[in-house]
Write a protein that holds these residues in place. Structure first.
Motif, PDB file in Angstrom:
ATOM      1  N   ILE A  58     -55.618  19.118 -10.292  1.00 19.43           N
ATOM      2  CA  ILE A  58     -54.034  18.056 -10.745  1.00 19.43           C
ATOM      3  C   ILE A  58     -54.547  16.546  -9.892  1.00 19.43           C
TER       4      ILE A  58
ATOM      5  N   ILE B 115     -48.999  12.287  -3.433  1.00 17.06           N
ATOM      6  CA  ILE B 115     -49.825  14.274  -3.027  1.00 17.06           C
ATOM      7  C   ILE B 115     -48.844  14.364  -2.555  1.00 17.06           C
TER       8      ILE B 115
ATOM      9  N   LYS C 151     -47.173  10.914  -9.120  1.00 14.51           N
ATOM     10  CA  LYS C 151     -45.844  10.906  -7.838  1.00 14.51           C
ATOM     11  C   LYS C 151     -46.570  10.972  -6.751  1.00 14.51           C
TER      12      LYS C 151
ATOM     13  N   MET D 233     -44.978  20.846  -6.237  1.00 16.09           N
ATOM     14  CA  MET D 233     -43.927  20.844  -7.589  1.00 16.09           C
ATOM     15  C   MET D 233     -44.477  22.090  -7.816  1.00 16.09           C
TER      16      MET D 233
ATOM     17  N   TYR E 121     -52.766  13.549  -8.858  1.00 15.50           N
ATOM     18  CA  TYR E 121     -51.673  12.753  -7.849  1.00 15.50           C
ATOM     19  C   TYR E 121     -52.139  11.283  -8.119  1.00 15.50           C
TER      20      TYR E 121
ATOM     21  N   TYR F  90     -51.217  15.601 -14.918  1.00 15.57           N
ATOM     22  CA  TYR F  90     -51.259  13.925 -14.077  1.00 15.57           C
ATOM     23  C   TYR F  90     -49.733  13.972 -13.488  1.00 15.57           C
ATOM     24  N   ILE F  91     -49.641  14.709 -12.658  1.00 15.32           N
ATOM     25  CA  ILE F  91     -48.396  14.274 -11.839  1.00 15.32           C
ATOM     26  C   ILE F  91     -48.336  12.661 -11.234  1.00 15.32           C
TER      27      ILE F  91
ATOM     28  N   PHE G  77     -56.607  18.494  -6.293  1.00 16.12           N
ATOM     29  CA  PHE G  77     -56.161  17.595  -6.469  1.00 16.12           C
ATOM     30  C   PHE G  77     -57.080  16.663  -6.139  1.00 16.12           C
TER      31      PHE G  77
ATOM     32  N   ALA H 121     -46.263  15.644  -4.939  1.00  9.77           N
ATOM     33  CA  ALA H 121     -47.386  16.540  -6.283  1.00  9.77           C
ATOM     34  C   ALA H 121     -47.884  18.066  -5.668  1.00  9.77           C
TER      35      ALA H 121
END
Length: 268
Positions: A43, A175, A173, A181, A45, A170-171, A8, A178
């Motif tokens: 990912i 962490i 939100k 999820m 975040y 790409y989330i 992340f 994230a």
């Protein structure tokens, strides 16, 4: 043993620089490091210093890097985000072949059009290939080459026991949201305020050898990971104890951390 590795990183990764060429190179270090240490998923975040524009930029660069060179022109339009991709280092992973295709070889291919006989595919050969299966158009799949010659025949296949690049998400939100999820077997946060890794090597090694899907979290350039994460993670560690600089950049922390984890995973 870790089979799936996710990292992340924040969308504030590139916020320090206004020069897009430097931003591109900075993200390139992350992509190259991820490939070296067989990261399966990156990912991105959102943190308080980042924004969706930077998050999309990071995602675009990382996705471009992971795409084989022979497919990039077909997949990516010329955008401002990709203006300086020439500074990116090549990944040189198995799914980025540099030679001519060989029978039995796995290649990523882009489906171009449907015919009565199947689907026409670009696999980076001098001629387009045919897959006898009807597939959606403008999608990337992995194919195995069955026949070369006047007609190139391929069929869909799944790579096994070979590193086949990383996926990027790409989330947008924080962490804390994230990481919820998806289900991870173990989550490790990196922080200057964490336990020095030299104190917990055995614990880390135990996690590595008893975890299928591991997530490693990294903070941003202006602020580390929030303390509200503490109840969600298995451990918070400092992978660069006694650092000689005031700060450690995210891309530097990723390189240092994955190097240590790789050593512990393959320790005999």
């Amino acid at each position: 043993m870790v089979s799936i590795l996710s990292i992340f990183i924040p969308d504030s990764l590139t916020i320090e620089s206004k020069d897009k060429k430097i931003k591109t190179y900075k993200v390139g270090i992350i992509g190259r490091t991820a490939a070296i240490f067989r990261v399966n998923e990156i990912i991105i975040y959102h943190d308080e210093f980042g924004n969706s524009k930077e998050g999309k930029f990071i995602k675009d660069i990382l996705t471009y890097m992971d795409t084989p060179q022979y497919l990039r022109k077909d997949i990516f339009p010329l955008t401002n985000n990709l203006r300086y991709v020439g500074v990116l280092p090549p990944l040189r992973t198995p799914h980025h072949p540099t030679g001519q295709p060989k029978v039995g070889e796995l290649r990523q291919g882009l489906t171009l059009k449907s015919t009565k006989k199947g689907t026409i595919v670009n696999i980076g050969a001098k001629r387009l290939a045919l897959c006898k299966e009807k597939l959606p158009i403008y999608k990337v799949y992995t194919f195995r080459i069955k026949k070369l010659g006047k007609r190139i025949l391929v069929e869909r296949d799944i790579p096994e026991n070979v590193y086949w690049g990383y996926k990027v998400k790409y989330i947008n939100k924080p962490i804390e949201k994230a990481i919820k999820m998806k289900k991870y077997d173990s989550i490790i946060a990196t922080s200057r305020k964490g336990v020095p890794i030299t104190f917990v090597l055995e614990e880390i090694e135990n996690i590595i050898h008893n975890t299928h899907h591991l997530a490693i979290l990294f903070g941003g350039p202006y602020k580390g990971l929030p303390t509200t994460l503490d109840r969600e993670i298995d451990m918070k560690i400092n992978t660069i104890p006694n650092q000689g600089t005031e700060t450690v950049r995210t891309e530097e922390a990723v390189l240092a951390t994955l190097s240590i984890f790789n050593m512990l995973q393959h320790k005999k």
